[in-house]
Design a protein around this motif. Sequence first.
Motif, PDB file in Angstrom:
ATOM      1  N   THR A   1       0.770  -1.238  -0.182  1.00 17.70           N
ATOM      2  CA  THR A   1      -0.029   0.427  -0.179  1.00 17.70           C
ATOM      3  C   THR A   1       0.709   1.106  -0.076  1.00 17.70           C
ATOM      4  O   THR A   1       2.164   1.045   0.238  1.00 17.70           O
ATOM      5  CB  THR A   1      -1.135   0.210   1.246  1.00 17.70           C
ATOM      6  OG1 THR A   1      -0.540   0.445   2.120  1.00 17.70           O
ATOM      7  CG2 THR A   1      -1.362  -1.115   1.815  1.00 17.70           C
TER       8      THR A   1
ATOM      9  N   ILE B   1      -0.173   3.535   2.184  1.00 21.92           N
ATOM     10  CA  ILE B   1      -0.331   4.274   3.075  1.00 21.92           C
ATOM     11  C   ILE B   1       0.488   5.188   4.153  1.00 21.92           C
ATOM     12  O   ILE B   1       2.133   4.603   4.413  1.00 21.92           O
ATOM     13  CB  ILE B   1      -1.317   3.221   4.467  1.00 21.92           C
ATOM     14  CG1 ILE B   1      -2.351   2.503   3.443  1.00 21.92           C
ATOM     15  CG2 ILE B   1      -2.075   3.476   5.734  1.00 21.92           C
ATOM     16  CD1 ILE B   1      -3.452   3.128   2.817  1.00 21.92           C
TER      17      ILE B   1
ATOM     18  N   GLN C   1      -3.841   7.556   0.927  1.00 21.23           N
ATOM     19  CA  GLN C   1      -2.594   7.465   1.981  1.00 21.23           C
ATOM     20  C   GLN C   1      -3.406   7.295   3.879  1.00 21.23           C
ATOM     21  O   GLN C   1      -2.438   6.770   4.656  1.00 21.23           O
ATOM     22  CB  GLN C   1      -1.747   8.439   1.927  1.00 21.23           C
ATOM     23  CG  GLN C   1      -1.214   9.104   1.107  1.00 21.23           C
ATOM     24  CD  GLN C   1      -0.570  10.106   0.813  1.00 21.23           C
ATOM     25  OE1 GLN C   1      -0.166  10.683   1.733  1.00 21.23           O
ATOM     26  NE2 GLN C   1       1.076   9.826  -0.554  1.00 21.23           N
TER      27      GLN C   1
ATOM     28  N   ALA D   1      -5.414   4.822   6.612  1.00 20.07           N
ATOM     29  CA  ALA D   1      -5.953   3.558   7.226  1.00 20.07           C
ATOM     30  C   ALA D   1      -6.588   3.730   8.727  1.00 20.07           C
ATOM     31  O   ALA D   1      -6.090   4.790   9.005  1.00 20.07           O
ATOM     32  CB  ALA D   1      -4.695   2.101   6.851  1.00 20.07           C
TER      33      ALA D   1
END
Length: 225
Positions: free
Chosen positions: A3, A5, A169, A171
């Motif tokens: 990801t 993130i 970006q 979570a």
Amino acid sequence: MSTDIRLVVLDMAGTTVADGGLVEQAFRAAAADLGVADGSAEHARMLDHVRATMGESKISVFRHLFGDEDRARRANRSFEAAYHDLVDAGHCTPLPGAAEAIGRLRRAGLTTVLTTGFSRATQDRILAALGWQDLADLTLCPADAGRGRPYPDMVLTALLRTGTDSVRQIAVAGDTGYDMLTGTRAGAAVVAGVLTGAHEEQRLRADGATHVLASVADLPELLGA
């Protein structure tokens, strides 16, 4: 999963902190203070609402239950006093692997934020009891952001305060449907429900969970941290 993130917004009670029924115990004290008899039909109706809205700002819950602002604030004060007594008596504990997961996320370069539906006074009481004052990069309560869950304000405030570039970006992780709604309404790329708190997988997915995990301890692996 791989990801992009950069920011992880985590709920507290039920997600990183064991609730152990403390919210319901504190609610019983608040209801008694407002003259609602335990065991009555009104009490049962109110307790059902408290359970259904776990994760929501507590003052918002009491506004719904008691109507006028004065009664809602009185109930909220009683709730907080009872909750503080429970925390001070040692009934507040971290969920297994939670602190380690936050440490792992931060070591991987992810900014972490702890959020709550409680007031700042209650949040600080919990953090102090656990020795978590410096565990996360930032802590937020509804008063810091404008509105609590299920609105996106706390997640978006976390983005602004940490200088994160994009909602994609982010979570978000939590144990309630309201946590999931907060994440989806904020545009978070990952909205992870955990099964250590108030709501089951069906409710979490219905409210927008992109993933459902056994606990927050599984989050670093999900995020590749």
